[in-house]
Design a protein around this motif. Structure first.
Motif, PDB file in Angstrom:
ATOM      1  N   GLN A 126      66.934  34.221  73.112  1.00 39.85           N
ATOM      2  CA  GLN A 126      66.538  33.194  72.298  1.00 39.85           C
ATOM      3  C   GLN A 126      66.118  33.995  71.011  1.00 39.85           C
ATOM      4  O   GLN A 126      66.114  33.531  69.764  1.00 39.85           O
ATOM      5  CB  GLN A 126      65.197  32.547  72.822  1.00 39.85           C
ATOM      6  N   ARG A 127      65.660  35.474  71.083  1.00 38.29           N
ATOM      7  CA  ARG A 127      65.294  36.118  69.987  1.00 38.29           C
ATOM      8  C   ARG A 127      66.516  36.647  68.967  1.00 38.29           C
ATOM      9  O   ARG A 127      66.635  36.480  67.993  1.00 38.29           O
ATOM     10  CB  ARG A 127      64.511  37.310  70.550  1.00 38.29           C
ATOM     11  N   LEU A 128      67.727  36.670  69.691  1.00 35.82           N
ATOM     12  CA  LEU A 128      68.761  37.044  68.976  1.00 35.82           C
ATOM     13  C   LEU A 128      69.080  35.954  67.995  1.00 35.82           C
ATOM     14  O   LEU A 128      69.514  36.082  67.025  1.00 35.82           O
ATOM     15  CB  LEU A 128      69.875  37.666  69.875  1.00 35.82           C
ATOM     16  N   VAL A 129      69.249  34.869  68.565  1.00 36.63           N
ATOM     17  CA  VAL A 129      69.663  33.359  68.083  1.00 36.63           C
ATOM     18  C   VAL A 129      68.788  33.204  66.683  1.00 36.63           C
ATOM     19  O   VAL A 129      68.897  33.145  65.640  1.00 36.63           O
ATOM     20  CB  VAL A 129      69.492  32.372  68.851  1.00 36.63           C
ATOM     21  N   LEU A 130      67.505  33.465  67.028  1.00 33.27           N
ATOM     22  CA  LEU A 130      66.263  33.391  65.901  1.00 33.27           C
ATOM     23  C   LEU A 130      66.775  34.287  64.659  1.00 33.27           C
ATOM     24  O   LEU A 130      66.769  34.087  63.652  1.00 33.27           O
ATOM     25  CB  LEU A 130      64.958  33.429  66.484  1.00 33.27           C
TER      26      LEU A 130
ATOM     27  N   GLU B 101      56.897  36.126  65.457  1.00 30.00           N
ATOM     28  CA  GLU B 101      55.572  35.781  65.668  1.00 30.00           C
ATOM     29  C   GLU B 101      55.329  34.236  65.583  1.00 30.00           C
ATOM     30  O   GLU B 101      54.574  33.800  66.218  1.00 30.00           O
ATOM     31  CB  GLU B 101      54.511  36.648  64.917  1.00 30.00           C
ATOM     32  N   GLN B 102      55.694  33.823  64.204  1.00 29.24           N
ATOM     33  CA  GLN B 102      55.476  32.362  64.099  1.00 29.24           C
ATOM     34  C   GLN B 102      56.484  31.562  65.133  1.00 29.24           C
ATOM     35  O   GLN B 102      55.663  30.266  65.095  1.00 29.24           O
ATOM     36  CB  GLN B 102      56.086  32.106  62.676  1.00 29.24           C
ATOM     37  N   LYS B 103      57.433  31.871  65.672  1.00 27.77           N
ATOM     38  CA  LYS B 103      58.109  31.129  66.660  1.00 27.77           C
ATOM     39  C   LYS B 103      57.698  31.353  68.139  1.00 27.77           C
ATOM     40  O   LYS B 103      58.256  30.746  69.158  1.00 27.77           O
ATOM     41  CB  LYS B 103      59.805  31.724  66.510  1.00 27.77           C
ATOM     42  N   GLY B 104      56.569  32.082  68.222  1.00 29.10           N
ATOM     43  CA  GLY B 104      56.172  32.451  69.567  1.00 29.10           C
ATOM     44  C   GLY B 104      57.057  33.342  70.360  1.00 29.10           C
ATOM     45  O   GLY B 104      56.797  33.684  71.844  1.00 29.10           O
ATOM     46  N   LEU B 105      57.639  34.488  69.645  1.00 32.82           N
ATOM     47  CA  LEU B 105      58.272  35.351  70.248  1.00 32.82           C
ATOM     48  C   LEU B 105      57.866  36.487  69.810  1.00 32.82           C
ATOM     49  O   LEU B 105      58.790  37.623  69.263  1.00 32.82           O
ATOM     50  CB  LEU B 105      59.619  35.366  70.268  1.00 32.82           C
TER      51      LEU B 105
ATOM     52  N   GLU C  20      59.323  41.253  57.812  1.00 32.47           N
ATOM     53  CA  GLU C  20      59.579  39.807  57.757  1.00 32.47           C
ATOM     54  C   GLU C  20      60.355  39.248  59.010  1.00 32.47           C
ATOM     55  O   GLU C  20      59.890  38.163  59.402  1.00 32.47           O
ATOM     56  CB  GLU C  20      60.640  39.673  56.585  1.00 32.47           C
ATOM     57  N   ILE C  21      61.126  40.076  59.652  1.00 27.95           N
ATOM     58  CA  ILE C  21      61.624  39.657  60.938  1.00 27.95           C
ATOM     59  C   ILE C  21      60.528  39.613  62.052  1.00 27.95           C
ATOM     60  O   ILE C  21      60.375  38.678  62.853  1.00 27.95           O
ATOM     61  CB  ILE C  21      62.751  40.517  61.566  1.00 27.95           C
ATOM     62  N   LEU C  22      59.514  40.443  62.190  1.00 27.50           N
ATOM     63  CA  LEU C  22      58.567  40.669  62.938  1.00 27.50           C
ATOM     64  C   LEU C  22      57.451  39.311  62.716  1.00 27.50           C
ATOM     65  O   LEU C  22      57.154  38.613  63.698  1.00 27.50           O
ATOM     66  CB  LEU C  22      57.848  41.905  63.026  1.00 27.50           C
ATOM     67  N   GLU C  23      57.522  39.272  61.672  1.00 24.28           N
ATOM     68  CA  GLU C  23      56.455  38.349  61.269  1.00 24.28           C
ATOM     69  C   GLU C  23      57.162  36.453  61.666  1.00 24.28           C
ATOM     70  O   GLU C  23      56.436  35.672  61.940  1.00 24.28           O
ATOM     71  CB  GLU C  23      56.038  37.952  59.591  1.00 24.28           C
TER      72      GLU C  23
END
Length: 317
Positions: free
Chosen positions: A8-12, A32-36, A26-29
């Motif tokens: 799921q993280r790779l897809v995002l 975090e917004q997506k709950g991962l 920016e990826i980390l932020e």
């Protein structure tokens, strides 16, 4: 970590980079917004490397921009298909059998996280595999294989592993739905696998996973060819919505042709590919029922005429 990698993280991350270049922060932020949320930029860097090894071209960040995804064409479905499977598997069971129609959950797909890791970290693997006997087309007895895993591919809901099979010292493709007892062994150096880079490229250049056609290539030297289709305006909508292959190019060249199935004139558009011809490619052409007309190469047109001249009389009784 319960699963490797976090699909799921790779897809995002891939979808984020498809929209805009993004830095690690920016990826980390975004995650975090997506709950991962993840704590370390090193995790992001590792995920970027996994995406690269899956065939996505991602440039490293510069002073002026973040990670840049150059193309998302190759295996654009691979991560999403697994992600969709995970979502579907969590749906509550429905008692209304007529209210939900979907394809069956695929056997062997639970092996994907382990196969991702083997491909990404260069682990030799061992597994049992049931092939089909050439005479009966039924499953043969399981055979144990040791292979160097090279690349994964999904096509029409089926997943395939292309590898160098140490058991026979040849490159071979395996359907993961017929795998069992998968085990990671020691690591290997991919640079020592002679011909691996070319084998991966030729595998990527196939439609599906069937092998190149017998007695087609001169001197047995397999190589990609420029494939040209005339595609009807009806079928072109499907190719625009979902590419048949990452090398697909829809040109601006059009002409009027008669669809042999409907007997009506239609506007056809030239669509090109760079492919290794195989039986899955021929299936695509035949199943088009006049919506796909092969224009080039001449060698493929001649092969189909000779090999499948009596196709229709043989499949209709």
């Amino acid at each position: 970590m319960s699963k490797y990698p976090n699909i799921q993280r790779l897809v995002l991350i891939k979808n984020l980079l498809s929209n805009k270049p993004s830095s690690s922060s920016e990826i980390l932020e975004f995650l975090e917004q997506k709950g991962l949320a993840v704590e370390s930029p090193r995790t992001v860097a590792r995920d970027i490397n996994i995406l690269r090894n899956l065939g996505y071209e991602i440039e490293s960040p510069t002073k002026n921009r973040g990670y840049l995804l150059l193309n998302s064409d190759y295996k654009e479905d691979l991560l999403e298909r697994y992600h969709d499977f995970m979502v579907l598997s969590k749906l509550p069971k429905s008692n209304n059998e007529d209210g939900l129609i979907t394809t069956p959950l695929l056997k062997g797909i639970e092996l994907l996280p382990s196969l991702f890791q083997a491909v990404d970290d260069f682990y030799k693997i061992q597994f049992d595999h049931k092939g089909y006997t050439s005479e009966t087309k039924e499953h043969s007895k399981p055979k144990t294989w040791e292979v160097y895993p090279l690349v994964l591919k999904e096509y029409q809901g089926k997943w395939h592993l292309h590898s160098y099979a140490l058991t026979i010292n040849k490159f071979r493709t395996f359907g993961i739905d017929r795998m069992d007892n998968l085990t990671h062994l020691e690591k290997f150096n991919p640079d020592t696998v002679e011909g691996a880079e070319e084998a991966i490229e030729l595998f990527k250049r196939r439609i599906g996973a069937t092998k190149p056609m017998d007695n087609y290539f001169k001197n047995g030297k397999v190589k990609p060819q420029l494939i040209k289709f005339w595609v009807s305006s009806f079928y072109l909508n499907y190719l625009k919505a979902k590419r048949l292959h990452y090398s697909q190019t829809i040109t601006s060249e059009n002409k009027e042709l008669v669809n042999f199935a409907t007997k009506k004139k239609m506007t056809y558009t030239m669509v090109t590919f760079v492919l290794v011809p195989n039986y899955d490619l021929i299936k695509v052409i035949v199943s088009g029922l006049g919506d796909i007309i092969l224009d080039q190469p001449e060698s493929l047109k001649d092969y189909i005429k000779k090999k499948f001249n009596r196709l229709v009389p043989n499949i209709i009784q």
